[in-house]
Enzyme design. Structure first.
Site, mmCIF file in Angstrom:
data_model
loop_
_atom_site.group_PDB
_atom_site.id
_atom_site.type_symbol
_atom_site.label_atom_id
_atom_site.label_comp_id
_atom_site.label_asym_id
_atom_site.label_seq_id
_atom_site.Cartn_x
_atom_site.Cartn_y
_atom_site.Cartn_z
ATOM 1 C CG HIS A 1 25.235 -4.483 -17.509
ATOM 2 N ND1 HIS A 1 24.371 -3.057 -17.376
ATOM 3 C CD2 HIS A 1 25.893 -3.624 -18.895
ATOM 4 C CE1 HIS A 1 24.289 -2.501 -17.663
ATOM 5 N NE2 HIS A 1 25.125 -2.190 -19.196
ATOM 6 N N GLY A 2 25.285 -8.997 -16.652
ATOM 7 C CA GLY A 2 26.058 -10.378 -16.218
ATOM 8 C C GLY A 2 25.814 -10.435 -15.371
#
Length: 477
Positions: free
Chosen positions: A326-327
Site C-alpha cells: 500500500h505504500g
C-alpha cells in the site's frame, strides 16, 4: 481523469458511442478502440508514464511467449525471473527506493554514523502497483502451466491496461479477463442498465460518504493533539467510512463502467464492515488483492500445509507485504502487522474459516452474539486504520493514547464550521442501506430501482456541489 469528474462524464459517452456504433464490427476493432481509449485515459495523468505502461505490457507479453516456447527448464526460469525482477525493479525504483534509502540513512545515524540519504526526485506513476500485479500474475500462471501464453498483443494489452481497472483495480487475472476480451461483445441492455446503476451507487459512496467523511477525518487527524477522546474516536470511524466509500466506490464505478462495454470485472468488495471476525473481513475487503497474495505468495510459501510455525510465518509475511504494497511508509507495515496479530488467534484455533455463510439475524440470543461480533471486528479494524491514516507510527500511538487518556466525550467545534450530528446520521442511514443490500450483487436493483437511482443522483448533486475533495485514496498506491 477522475471517475467523478466532468471530463470523465464527457469521455465515457463518447467511447461508449464509438464502441457500440462505429467500432462494433469485430472483436479486434472493439479491443483496439478500448486500447486507444485506455492509453488516452492514462496519459491524462502524466503522458510520460504511458511509455512505462507500454514497456511493462510488452515485457510480460514477450517473456510469457518465451517461457512457453523454452526448450528446457533453464530457459524457462531465465525468462520467468527476468520478468519478475524487471517488474519488481520498477516498483522498487519508483515506489520504494526513497523509503529504503531514508530508512538506511536513519539506521546509520542511530548507530553513530553521519549519513544523508540519496533520494530520487520522481513521481509515483499512478496505478503502477495494479498493472504490475496484472502482468506478474499472467507470467506466473504461464510458468506454472496454468494458462497458455497470449499471442495477440492487442488482446493482452487490453487485459493489462483496460481503463476502468487501470489505476486502482480491481487486480484482474488472465484466467478471468482474457477469455472475455477474446470474443466479440454484443450489446446487452440489461447489463448496461446494471452498469449505470452501479456507477451511480459508486458515486454515492465516493461523493456523499467518502468525501464528506474526509473533511472531518482530515480535520481531526491533522489536529489530534487538541481533540478529545470522543472526537478522536469519531475521527477513526470517519476515516473507516472514508476509505471504504472511496475505494469500494471506485470499484463499483469500475465494474459498472466495464459492464457498459460488455465485460465483467472481479468483485472487489462484499460489505466488509459486516464481518464477524477479521478473517471474514479480509475475505470481503479488497478481494482481488487478498486473493492475489493468497495464490501467488501464501500458497507458494507453503500455505497452511506445514507445521504451526510455518502457518504463523506465512500469515505474517502476507499481511506485512500487503501493508507494504500500500505504500512506502512504516505506518503501512505496522497496519499489516496489526492485522496479522488480529488474525493469529483465529489461525491458532482453526476458526479462521468459520464465518462463511450469509449473515442472518433472528429473534434470539445468537443474533446478539452476531451483532457484538460485527461491532468488535469493526472496532479493531478502526484501531488498525489509525496506523494506516497517520503520518508516522508515533502519531498513531499518540492518537490512540489520547483516546484512552483524555476522557472527554463532548462534541467539538471543527474548523469547517459544522457539527458532527448530520454526518453521524448520514453514516447510520448508509449502514442501514448497506445492510439491506448485503445479499445483493447489484446495490440498486429490484423494485423501484429507478426511484432509488433518482434519489441517489439527487444526493450526488447535493453533496458534490460543495465537495472539494476529489482524489481517490488508492491512486497513491
Amino acid at each position: 481523469m477522475f471517475f467523478n469528474s466532468l471530463t470523465f462524464a464527457i469521455f465515457l459517452p463518447i467511447v461508449f458511442f464509438l464502441y457500440w456504433f462505429v467500432f462494433n464490427k469485430t472483436k479486434s476493432t472493439q479491443n483496439a478502440l478500448l486500447i486507444i481509449s485506455s492509453y488516452y485515459f492514462y496519459s491524462c495523468w502524466d503522458w510520460r508514464f504511458l511509455f512505462l505502461l507500454v514497456f511493462s505490457t510488452f515485457l510480460d507479453y514477450y517473456t510469457g511467449i518465451q517461457i512457453e516456447k523454452a526448450a528446457d527448464e533453464k530457459n524457462r526460469k531465465f525468462w520467468f525471473w527476468l520478468s519478475i525482477m524487471v517488474n519488481l525493479g520498477f516498483l522498487g525504483v519508483f515506489k520504494y527506493y526513497n523509503f529504503f534509502s531514508a530508512s538506511f540513512a536513519q539506521m546509520l545515524t542511530t548507530v553513530g554514523f553521519n549519513a544523508s540519504p540519496i533520494l530520487l526526485d520522481v513521481v509515483l506513476p499512478v496505478g503502477i502497483s495494479f498493472y504490475t500485479f496484472h502482468g506478474l500474475s499472467y507470467v506466473i500462471d504461464i510458468y506454472y502451466k496454468r494458462i497458455k501464453a497470449e499471442y495477440n498483443f492487442i488482446d493482452y494489452s487490453l487485459f493489462v491496461s483496460y481503463f476502468p481497472l487501470l489505476v486502482a483495480g480491481p487486480i484482474e487475472r488472465a484466467t478471468h479477463l482474457l477469455p472475455e476480451v477474446k470474443v466479440k461483445r454484443e450489446f446487452d441492455f440489461q447489463k448496461a442498465k446494471e452498469g449505470i446503476y452501479q456507477i451511480i451507487w459508486g458515486l454515492v459512496k465516493k461523493v456523499v460518504i467518502a468525501d464528506t467523511c474526509a473533511t472531518y477525518a482530515n480535520a481531526i487527524f491533522d489536529n489530534y493533539t487538541s481533540m478529545n477522546s470522543f472526537s478522536l474516536m469519531l475521527g477513526a470511524v470517519y476515516f473507516a467510512f472514508q476509505i471504504y466509500g472511496d475505494f469500494s466506490g471506485y470499484s463499483d464505478m469500475a465494474l459498472g463502467t466495464s459492464k457498459l462495454f460488455g465485460l465483467d470485472l472481479l468483485r472487489n468488495f462484499n460489505y466488509p464492515y459486516f464481518s464477524r471476525d477479521i478473517a471474514e473481513f479480509w475475505r470481503r475487503w479488497h478481494i482481488s488483492l487478498s486473493s492475489w497474495f493468497r495464490d501467488y505468495l501464501y500458497i507458494p510459501l507453503g500455505g497452511s500445509k506445514g507445521g504451526l510455525w510455518m502457518k504463523i510465518r506465512n500469515t505474517f509475511i502476507i499481511f506485512v507485504v500487503s501493508g507494504f504494497w500500500h505504500g512506502a511508509n512504516w505506518t503501512y507495515i505496522a497496519w499489516g502487522f496489526i492485522n496479522a496479530v488480529y488474525f493469529l488467534p483465529l489461525l491458532l484455533s482453526n476458526s479462521n474459516r468459520n464465518n462463511m455463510d450469509t449473515i442472518e439475524l433472528k429473534s434470539d440470543f445468537s443474533s446478539v452474539k452476531i451483532v457484538l461480533s460485527i461491532f468488535s471486528t469493526f472496532l479493531i479494524t478502526c484501531v488498525a486504520w489509525v496506523f494506516f491514516r497517520a503520518k508516522t507510527i508515533t502519531d498513531a500511538v499518540l492518537y490512540l493514547k489520547r483516546v484512552l487518556t483524555n476522557r472527554h466525550f463532548d462534541f467539538q467545534y471543527l474548523a469547517n464550521e459544522r457539527y458532527n450530528y448530520e454526518l453521524i446520521l448520514m453514516i447510520v442511514l448508509f449502514v442501514l442501506v448497506e445492510w439491506n443490500n448485503r445479499t445483493k450483487t447489484e446495490p440498486i436493483s429490484g423494485k423501484r430501482s429507478l426511484l432509488k437511482a433518482a434519489l441517489a443522483i439527487m444526493a450526488i448533486m447535493a453533496f458534490g456541489t460543495f465537495s472539494d475533495y476529489k482524489e481517490f485514496i488508492y491512486f497513491q498506491f
